[in-house]
Each structure stands twice: as structure tokens, then as C-alpha cells.
Design a protein around this motif. Structure first.
Motif, PDB file in Angstrom:
ATOM      1  N   MET A 470       0.889 -24.198 -37.086  1.00  0.00           N
ATOM      2  CA  MET A 470      -0.407 -23.764 -36.091  1.00  0.00           C
ATOM      3  C   MET A 470       0.430 -22.861 -35.063  1.00  0.00           C
ATOM      4  SD  MET A 470      -3.060 -25.537 -33.543  1.00  0.00           S
ATOM      5  CE  MET A 470      -4.076 -24.618 -32.651  1.00  0.00           C
ATOM      6  N   ILE A 471      -0.098 -21.480 -34.985  1.00  0.00           N
ATOM      7  CA  ILE A 471       0.219 -20.698 -33.974  1.00  0.00           C
ATOM      8  C   ILE A 471      -0.608 -20.338 -32.714  1.00  0.00           C
ATOM      9  CG2 ILE A 471       1.492 -18.642 -33.570  1.00  0.00           C
ATOM     10  CD1 ILE A 471       0.960 -19.467 -37.118  1.00  0.00           C
ATOM     11  N   SER A 472      -0.316 -20.413 -31.777  1.00  0.00           N
ATOM     12  CA  SER A 472      -1.200 -19.934 -30.409  1.00  0.00           C
ATOM     13  C   SER A 472      -0.324 -19.023 -29.717  1.00  0.00           C
ATOM     14  CB  SER A 472      -1.413 -21.097 -29.517  1.00  0.00           C
ATOM     15  OG  SER A 472      -2.103 -22.076 -30.262  1.00  0.00           O
ATOM     16  N   VAL A 473      -1.266 -17.848 -29.394  1.00  0.00           N
ATOM     17  CA  VAL A 473      -0.743 -16.703 -28.696  1.00  0.00           C
ATOM     18  C   VAL A 473      -1.391 -16.524 -27.333  1.00  0.00           C
ATOM     19  CG1 VAL A 473      -0.314 -14.072 -28.829  1.00  0.00           C
ATOM     20  CG2 VAL A 473      -0.178 -15.554 -30.941  1.00  0.00           C
ATOM     21  N   PHE A 474      -0.523 -16.206 -26.466  1.00  0.00           N
ATOM     22  CA  PHE A 474      -1.096 -16.301 -24.913  1.00  0.00           C
ATOM     23  C   PHE A 474      -0.480 -14.667 -24.411  1.00  0.00           C
ATOM     24  CE2 PHE A 474      -2.193 -20.499 -25.396  1.00  0.00           C
ATOM     25  CZ  PHE A 474      -3.103 -20.770 -24.549  1.00  0.00           C
ATOM     26  N   GLY A 475      -1.167 -14.006 -23.621  1.00  0.00           N
ATOM     27  CA  GLY A 475      -0.637 -12.772 -22.996  1.00  0.00           C
ATOM     28  C   GLY A 475      -0.809 -12.910 -21.493  1.00  0.00           C
ATOM     29  N   GLU A 476       0.330 -12.176 -20.825  1.00  0.00           N
ATOM     30  CA  GLU A 476       0.330 -12.124 -19.334  1.00  0.00           C
ATOM     31  C   GLU A 476       0.346 -10.823 -18.964  1.00  0.00           C
ATOM     32  OE1 GLU A 476       2.930 -13.854 -15.939  1.00  0.00           O
ATOM     33  OE2 GLU A 476       3.687 -14.191 -17.776  1.00  0.00           O
ATOM     34  N   THR A 477      -0.275 -10.343 -17.720  1.00  0.00           N
ATOM     35  CA  THR A 477      -0.229  -9.041 -17.294  1.00  0.00           C
ATOM     36  C   THR A 477       0.933  -9.174 -16.038  1.00  0.00           C
ATOM     37  OG1 THR A 477      -2.411  -8.386 -18.155  1.00  0.00           O
ATOM     38  CG2 THR A 477      -1.414  -6.978 -16.316  1.00  0.00           C
ATOM     39  N   PRO A 478       1.754  -8.461 -16.181  1.00  0.00           N
ATOM     40  CA  PRO A 478       3.124  -8.870 -14.948  1.00  0.00           C
ATOM     41  C   PRO A 478       2.328  -8.176 -13.609  1.00  0.00           C
ATOM     42  CG  PRO A 478       4.117  -7.827 -16.737  1.00  0.00           C
ATOM     43  CD  PRO A 478       2.631  -7.902 -17.253  1.00  0.00           C
ATOM     44  N   ALA A 479       1.516  -7.507 -13.546  1.00  0.00           N
ATOM     45  CA  ALA A 479       1.024  -6.829 -12.265  1.00  0.00           C
ATOM     46  C   ALA A 479       0.328  -8.100 -11.280  1.00  0.00           C
ATOM     47  CB  ALA A 479       0.093  -5.871 -12.738  1.00  0.00           C
ATOM     48  N   ASP A 480      -0.732  -8.918 -12.258  1.00  0.00           N
ATOM     49  CA  ASP A 480      -1.479  -9.704 -11.652  1.00  0.00           C
ATOM     50  C   ASP A 480      -0.941 -11.326 -11.834  1.00  0.00           C
ATOM     51  OD1 ASP A 480      -2.210 -10.203 -14.038  1.00  0.00           O
ATOM     52  OD2 ASP A 480      -4.389  -9.241 -13.716  1.00  0.00           O
ATOM     53  N   GLY A 481      -0.048 -11.521 -13.051  1.00  0.00           N
ATOM     54  CA  GLY A 481       0.431 -12.734 -13.205  1.00  0.00           C
ATOM     55  C   GLY A 481      -0.729 -13.673 -14.050  1.00  0.00           C
ATOM     56  N   ASN A 482      -1.605 -13.246 -14.249  1.00  0.00           N
ATOM     57  CA  ASN A 482      -2.745 -13.932 -15.031  1.00  0.00           C
ATOM     58  C   ASN A 482      -2.351 -13.977 -16.527  1.00  0.00           C
ATOM     59  OD1 ASN A 482      -5.388 -15.113 -15.868  1.00  0.00           O
ATOM     60  ND2 ASN A 482      -6.299 -13.034 -16.124  1.00  0.00           N
ATOM     61  N   VAL A 483      -2.379 -15.487 -16.948  1.00  0.00           N
ATOM     62  CA  VAL A 483      -2.136 -15.693 -18.416  1.00  0.00           C
ATOM     63  C   VAL A 483      -3.349 -15.929 -18.977  1.00  0.00           C
ATOM     64  CG1 VAL A 483      -0.737 -17.290 -20.127  1.00  0.00           C
ATOM     65  CG2 VAL A 483       0.312 -16.712 -17.813  1.00  0.00           C
ATOM     66  N   PHE A 484      -3.623 -15.451 -20.245  1.00  0.00           N
ATOM     67  CA  PHE A 484      -4.878 -15.474 -21.050  1.00  0.00           C
ATOM     68  C   PHE A 484      -4.612 -15.678 -22.410  1.00  0.00           C
ATOM     69  CE2 PHE A 484      -3.606 -10.895 -20.458  1.00  0.00           C
ATOM     70  CZ  PHE A 484      -3.626 -10.662 -21.759  1.00  0.00           C
ATOM     71  N   HIS A 485      -5.545 -16.466 -22.926  1.00  0.00           N
ATOM     72  CA  HIS A 485      -5.366 -16.606 -24.465  1.00  0.00           C
ATOM     73  C   HIS A 485      -5.777 -15.610 -25.358  1.00  0.00           C
ATOM     74  CE1 HIS A 485      -7.313 -18.311 -28.061  1.00  0.00           C
ATOM     75  NE2 HIS A 485      -6.082 -18.729 -28.192  1.00  0.00           N
ATOM     76  N   CYS A 486      -5.081 -15.248 -26.412  1.00  0.00           N
ATOM     77  CA  CYS A 486      -5.314 -14.015 -27.139  1.00  0.00           C
ATOM     78  C   CYS A 486      -5.844 -14.511 -28.759  1.00  0.00           C
ATOM     79  CB  CYS A 486      -3.768 -13.247 -27.320  1.00  0.00           C
ATOM     80  SG  CYS A 486      -3.430 -12.469 -25.894  1.00  0.00           S
ATOM     81  N   ALA A 487      -5.051 -15.464 -29.357  1.00  0.00           N
ATOM     82  CA  ALA A 487      -5.323 -15.811 -30.752  1.00  0.00           C
ATOM     83  C   ALA A 487      -4.787 -17.139 -31.063  1.00  0.00           C
ATOM     84  CB  ALA A 487      -4.922 -14.657 -31.718  1.00  0.00           C
ATOM     85  N   ASP A 488      -5.556 -17.528 -32.183  1.00  0.00           N
ATOM     86  CA  ASP A 488      -5.080 -18.909 -33.016  1.00  0.00           C
ATOM     87  C   ASP A 488      -5.033 -18.604 -34.243  1.00  0.00           C
ATOM     88  OD1 ASP A 488      -4.583 -20.456 -30.511  1.00  0.00           O
ATOM     89  OD2 ASP A 488      -6.601 -20.984 -30.591  1.00  0.00           O
ATOM     90  N   ALA A 489      -4.043 -19.129 -35.110  1.00  0.00           N
ATOM     91  CA  ALA A 489      -3.691 -18.865 -36.575  1.00  0.00           C
ATOM     92  C   ALA A 489      -2.909 -20.155 -36.915  1.00  0.00           C
ATOM     93  CB  ALA A 489      -2.949 -17.772 -36.617  1.00  0.00           C
ATOM     94  N   PHE A 490      -3.302 -20.233 -38.462  1.00  0.00           N
ATOM     95  CA  PHE A 490      -2.682 -21.268 -39.258  1.00  0.00           C
ATOM     96  C   PHE A 490      -1.913 -20.615 -40.571  1.00  0.00           C
ATOM     97  CE2 PHE A 490      -5.928 -23.296 -37.082  1.00  0.00           C
ATOM     98  CZ  PHE A 490      -5.549 -24.516 -36.600  1.00  0.00           C
TER      99      PHE A 490
END
Length: 580
Positions: A470-490
Motif C-alpha cells: 500500500m502506498i499513500s501520498v501527501f503533499g505540502e506547500t512550503p509557503a503555508d506548511g499545509n499537509v494534504f492528502h493526494c492519493a492512495d494506491a496498491f
């Protein structure tokens, strides 16, 4: 489609084009007339004020300073023309709104076909010379994006990718042929089908590797980042002029029986995607379970180790248990007892021959077990927690990873996901790993240039010689430091030996937490669905036409015999490569 219908479609598109040009000219003419009328009205008002003044009345001090007030009558008469010329120059200084290309109502399906050729370089293969699955996924996304962009005449982004199963590997030195075509369009999205083949440059044999279906969304009305900054600097009235009306995508018309079948199946797949999305949205428990199974990223805020402790395994080898005195006899003293020396030498030769025979029998038995994927319960497999297989990756999105709008390519993200899954599966100390497939991926959010991607992978289940990651991907915008979910995969990977034969995995997962048990239970269901889908795709690919339009069933007997000889020669060459 008949010739009359084609003429009607062309005439209709020409009428729409003429209407749009006429509307643009009318708007430009009305703007010029308004500016000219304003200048003429100001001139007439000034003349009337001058006539209303009595003779000999001195003008104001400001009028004495104005050069135009002391101009000659000829210059005053020419002032309207000069004002009109100045207004025309000001109108020309305003950037003209470019006309958006008018999309036709329909296009033939063949017109959206894009073919790419890629050679498998040494930097894109593993130790066995097999191309990484993530690299193939990246090529698939690029080719499909070109096909979608050709139809939409603007930028497009990947929304989802259906399950991809790899049937044959692409080897080093092969030419990979990727063909993409838009199967069907909807309101603002479209499905693009991709087929991948690999051709051996020495034998000319071509084999089908995999197929994929991707969903794209057109972003034609969205400007590039540089254009957005330029538009913000314009006045509000000009910003409204710069905004172009959004147009729907053209309909794709199938031109053959094969295309009609693909067109109908594309709509059925879309209905399945929508039904799955609606079922997930209507089931809160399912959404909560998916959120609980999601792997959390390791960021710069948490100071946990990047990798768990290394796994170790003491393998039981029956061939290594023959440590008797006959294998390591006490060397005789030939000077004191020659007969004993001769007898000891004969015994050593017999023991060596017996040991070699036993080793060959044991190797044959192990090969048979690997062929049947039989794993004994003699303590060979060690139970380990799934957390011991966790792997982390951190990637920065650079300009070469994104499209013209600065949005990260979906294929690049899938390539990183496959790499992280490979690292996680490598924790189980397999001899070699091959990517067998990746389940459908839906991108919940997109990332842009400058963002940071946190990719986490963990083995969720082990099935004999294969395993699911299982793979989970999260992203982060350095300007605001917000971490958000992008995708999941198997992803599904297979453990093989150096000859490419599947071999059993000497580990067994022992899930302990609720999230690990949910992943393990879901993996059993996903594996059953995956095997059924793979069998159906394998049955379809035998009757699928090749990329050059040649159907396997329609080949003459001489061509089929020649193709069989090429395949045999290819197998011999591959065997020689493996021996080397």
C-alpha cells in the motif's frame, strides 16, 4: 460517416467561426466609435464655449499657457483628426484578445491517435535488465496526455488511472511502442486508452506488455501562472475581455467496428467509476476505514526514524546439515600408514560424490517447490509485523516534473509510488522483485512546482511468491506548511530468483493493530478481484489488434509461422543473456 455528413459538419464549423469573427469585429468597432465620439464631443463643447464669450474678452490664464489656444485656425481644424489618431494609437496599445480556436463538434477517433517510441536505457532497468514499472507508467501518462491535449487543444490533467497489469517485461535495449487514443469524451472529461508493446531490435519480435485507461480533465479556460500574473495587472474591464468562454469537448466518432466496441466499453467503465465513487461517498464507514488504513507521512515535524530495524532471517538448508566426520575426515599420515591414506582418499571421494548427489537432489526438490509455490511449516517463514516493511520517500516537484500549468504529471507521481513500493518490498530480503501491476489510482488533490511530496509504502499482505504494497501520498506547500492528502494506491510485486522464476517469500506478516488488520483483510478481497481482472485482460489481449493495425487472427499461415520462429529465436537469445 458519409461525405454529405462531413460536408455539413465542416459547413457548420465554418459558420460558427464566421459568427465569432464578426462578433469580435463588432466589439472592436464599437470601442473605436465610442472613443471617437468622446473626442468629437469634447471638441464641439470647447468650440461652443469659445463662441459664447464676447469679443475682446480675455481668456483665462490657463488658456494663455495652453499652446493649443494660440494655434492657427488650420491647426484647430486639424485637431479632430489628431485626436482620432491619438485614440487609435491608444486602442492599439491595448493588447488584443486572441481568438480561441473553435473546437469542432466531433472528430474521428483515429484523429486522436498518438504513438511514441522509447528505447529502454541502462539507467531505467534493474539488475536483471528489466525496465522499472514506474518508468513505463510515466511513459503511459505522457503519451495519453498528448492525445488528450490534441483533442482539447489545451492543457489537460490526469484525474485517475485504472488498474494496470504487466504481462510481459520491457528489457534493456528494447524499443517500447506506446500508442494512445481518446476512447470517449464527456462534458469536460475524457477516457484515453493506451497500449504498450516492446520490440526486440535483434529479432524484430514484438510482444504486448500492458494496457491502461486514463481519465483526463480539460483545463483549457485556465491560464498559465505567468499569464495569470499579467492578467492581474490589467484593469477589471480588460480582465473580463481576457476571459474566454468555456467550450465543451468534441464528440469522438468511431469509424470502425473495433472503435465502436471501444467506444461502448468506455462508457461502461465510466459508469463503473461513478458507481464506485457514489458508493464510497454514501458509506461513511467505508470512508472511515479508508482513512484509518491510510499511511501517515514522515515529515520534518516528527523526528521518528526513516526506516525500521533491518529484518534478518536464518534460513534452514538441508544441504548444509551434512556436517559429518566423513565430510571433514582427519587427514591420515601417509608416512606412517600408506594403506590408511589410500582408504581415506577413497572414502573422501565417495563422500564427495554422495554429497554432490544429495545437493543436486535437494536443489531439484527446491525447484519443484518453487514451481508449485509450496511453503512448508518447518520454521522457514518468520512472522514479522507490517511496520517492519515501512519505507518513506520525500520528493520536491521541479519544473521538469510538471506541465505548462505547473501541475505535477500523474505519471511522475506513479513512478515515485512504484519506487517507494519497491523499497518497501525489498525489506523482505527477496532475491529479486518485479512489479506485476498497480491497482486503480485516483488523485484527490494535485501538487504544483515547488511543493513537497511525502510518499509512504508498507507491505499489506504476502501471498506465496507475491505481495501487496500500500502506498499513500501527501503533499505540502512550503509557503503555508499545509499537509494534504493526494492519493492512495496498491501495487503487486513478485519475488523471483536470478533466472526469473517465482520463489516463495521467507516471511509472513503478523498484523497487530486495527489498521494493519483492515489492510490485510482488504488485501484478500483485492487479490481475488485482481486475479479475475487479470484473467479477463489476458483473454482479451490475445484477440487485440497490434499497434500497426494487424490483428493476430488475420495473419496468413506463413506470417504466423515466421512470427513463431521469431519468438523461438527471441527465447534463445534471452536464455543466452541469462546464462551470461
Amino acid at each position: 460517416m458519409t461525405s454529405n455528413e462531413e460536408l455539413l459538419l465542416e459547413l457548420r464549423s465554418l459558420k460558427q467561426r464566421l459568427a465569432e469573427i464578426e462578433q469580435h469585429l463588432c466589439s472592436s468597432t464599437s470601442a473605436d466609435v465610442a472613443s471617437s465620439s468622446t473626442t468629437e464631443g469634447k471638441t464641439s463643447c470647447d468650440a461652443a464655449a469659445a463662441a459664447a464669450q464676447p469679443a475682446g474678452t480675455p481668456t483665462s490664464a490657463h488658456s494663455h499657457d495652453n499652446p493649443a489656444s494660440t494655434a492657427s485656425p488650420a491647426a484647430a481644424a486639424a485637431s479632430p483628426d489628431a485626436a482620432a489618431a491619438a485614440a487609435a494609437a491608444a486602442a492599439a496599445a491595448v493588447p488584443a484578445v486572441p481568438l480561441a480556436p473553435l473546437l469542432p463538434e466531433s472528430v474521428p477517433m483515429d484523429a486522436t491517435r498518438i504513438v511514441m517510441h522509447q528505447i529502454v536505457a541502462p539507467t531505467e532497468v534493474d539488475a536483471l535488465g528489466i525496465c522499472f514499472g514506474g518508468q513505463v507508467l510515466s511513459w503511459i501518462d505522457v503519451c495519453a496526455g498528448l492525445s488528450a491535449k490534441t483533442l482539447a487543444r489545451g492543457p489537460c490533467v490526469t484525474i485517475s488511472v485504472d488498474a494496470v497489469h504487466f504481462f510481459r517485461p520491457c528489457r534493456r535495449g528494447d524499443v517500447v511502442i506506446i500508442a494512445a487514443m481518446v476512447n470517449r469524451t464527456f462534458s469536460s472529461s475524457m477516457e484515453v486508452g493506451v497500449k504498450v508493446e516492446a520490440e526486440n531490435m535483434r529479432t524484430g519480435a514484438r510482444r504486448h506488455c500492458c494496457s491502461a485507461y486514463l481519465t483526463f480533465v480539460s483545463l483549457k479556460g485556465k491560464a498559465r501562472p505567468q499569464q495569470q500574473q499579467q492578467d492581474k495587472a490589467l484593469p477589471p474591464s480588460q480582465q473580463q475581455q481576457q476571459q474566454q468562454p468555456k467550450q465543451g469537448l468534441p464528440r469522438v466518432l468511431p469509424t470502425s467496428s473495433e472503435h465502436r466496441r471501444i467506444h461502448i466499453q468506455a462508457d461502461a467503465r465510466r459508469q463503473q467509476r461513478l458507481a464506485a465513487r457514489q458508493a464510497a461517498a454514501a458509506d461513511p464507514q467505508r470512508a472511515a476505514a479508508a482513512a484509518a488504513c491510510r499511511l501517515q507521512p514522515i515529515t520534518h515535524r516528527e523526528g521518528c526514524p526513516t526506516l525500521p530495524p533491518s529484518l534478518s532471517l536464518t534460513r534452514y538448508s538441508p544441504a548444509a546439515s551434512f556436517t559429518t566426520s566423513s565430510q571433514n575426515p582427519t587427514p591420515p599420515n601417509p608416512t606412517t600408514d600408506p594403506a590408511a591414506a589410500i582408504a581415506a582418499a577413497v572414502a573422501a571421494m565417495e563422500a564427495a560424490a554422495g554429497q554432490q548427489q544429495q545437493q543436486e537432489e535437494e536443489a531439484q526438490r527446491q525447484r519443484q517447490q518453487r514451481g508449485r509455490l509450496v511453503v512448508s511449516d518447518s520454521g522457514v517463514r518468520r512472522r514479522v509485523p507490517p511496520s517492519a516493511t515501512t519505507a518513506y520517500m520525500t520528493q520536491s516537484v521541479l519544473p521538469q516534473h510538471a506541465n505548462t500549468l505547473g501541475i505535477t504529471f500523474g505519471g511522475q507521481v506513479m513512478s515515485w509510488m512504484e519506487q517507494c513500493a519497491y523499497i518497501s518490498a525489498s525489506r523482505l530480503r527477496g532475491t529479486h522483485l518485479l512489479t506485476a501491476g498497480m491497482d486503480s489510482v485516483t488523485f484527490a488533490a494535485s501538487t504544483k512546482v515547488g511543493d513537497i511530496l511525502y510518499i509512504t509504502a508498507q507491505v499489506s499482505a504476502i501471498f506465496g511468491a507475491s505481495l501487496e504494497v500500500m502506498i499513500s501520498v501527501f503533499g505540502e506547500t512550503p509557503a503555508d506548511g499545509n499537509v494534504f492528502h493526494c492519493a492512495d494506491a496498491f501495487a503487486t510485486l513478485v519475488v523471483t530468483d536470478l533466472q526469473g522464476a517465482p520463489t516463495h517469500i521467507p516471511f509472513e506478516l503478523e498484523p497487530s493493530s486495527a489498521a494493519e488488520r483492515l489492510r490485510y483483510e482488504g488485501a484478500q478481497q483485492r487479490r481475488a478481484e485482481r486475479l479475475a481482472m487479470r484473467g479477463a485482460m489476458a483473454a482479451v489481449r490475445t484477440a487485440r489488434a497490434s499497434l500497426d493495425g494487424c490483428s493476430p487472427g488475420s495473419e496468413p499461415a506463413e506470417q504466423q509461422q515466421l512470427l513463431q520462429q521469431q519468438r523461438s529465436l527471441e527465447a534463445v537469445v534471452e536464455g543466452q543473456q541469462l546464462m551470461q
